[in-house]
Write an enzyme that holds these catalytic residues in place. Sequence first.
Site, short mmCIF file in Angstrom:
data_model
loop_
_atom_site.label_atom_id
_atom_site.label_comp_id
_atom_site.label_asym_id
_atom_site.label_seq_id
_atom_site.Cartn_x
_atom_site.Cartn_y
_atom_site.Cartn_z
N ASP A 93 -21.31 108.75 53.93
CA ASP A 93 -21.11 107.49 53.24
C ASP A 93 -22.02 106.41 53.85
O ASP A 93 -22.42 106.52 55.02
CB ASP A 93 -19.66 107.01 53.39
N1 URA Z 1 -15.92 112.05 55.49
C1 URA Z 1 -15.97 110.80 54.99
O1 URA Z 1 -14.95 110.22 54.67
N2 URA Z 1 -17.16 110.21 54.86
C2 URA Z 1 -18.33 110.81 55.23
O2 URA Z 1 -19.40 110.22 55.09
C3 URA Z 1 -18.24 112.11 55.75
C4 URA Z 1 -17.04 112.70 55.87
#
Ligand code: URA
Length: 241
Positions: free
Chosen positions: A102
Amino acid sequence: MRLDKAVSLAGLSRSEAKDAIKKGRVCINGIIARDAAMRVEATDAVTVDSKPVDLSLHRHIMLNKPSGVITATEDTHGERTVIDLLPREMRFKDLGPVGRLDKDVTGLVILTTDGVLAHRLISPKHDAMKQYIAKVEGRLTQNDIDAFAAGLDLGDFIAKPAKLEIDDAGEVFSLARVFISEGKFHQVKRMFSKVGHEVLKLKRISIAGLTLDETLAEGESRALTPDEIRLLYEAAGMEAE
Ligand code: URA
């Protein structure tokens, strides 16, 4: 492969490679080569301006992703991408990320030009283990460890059993390590949310046994070492080049 293709592996465009050859900046086994079409073998020593060119077909990079950058290969609505962070000579054609983080999540992103390797490492069949460090709201307890281990029902899917290790459990926030083999959208955040702890910070520190080089500051990247490359191909059940 053709000499101009080999020279482009140094991070030059095909026309820059042709130009470098024409100008006598390229040597094969110590001898200046001026024919862009001549063939070179993987065993040949090719140099540009006396610097050796790595002739392996694929390139593999680790990046310590900062927050605020998206894991994409193309500019989307002016957002900075992981590719924008790479030095120009490392922005190889066909480079793509192995899974996504993310925008606000930091840490290990592997980028590779080998699409089959990337695909295999994220496929559920190969179950590559990912390790995250999380800072979450509230005090984590054994109940949370048990809930992660049992496999959390997240509504649209049931997360596979995951390991949660609590490093520090405080009244206001806790620090923990999470090990998951899946990579569904917002998975770690959703798992913590399900047990009542919102994620404040999340950092990925390993994929398939390959650990983030902590000497890389956020935003920095480096080529994977031959041992690291072997590790990834092994995890994907493939032969390294
Ligand atoms: N889990 C998440 O919530 N976000 C990420 O970017 C990777 C794993």
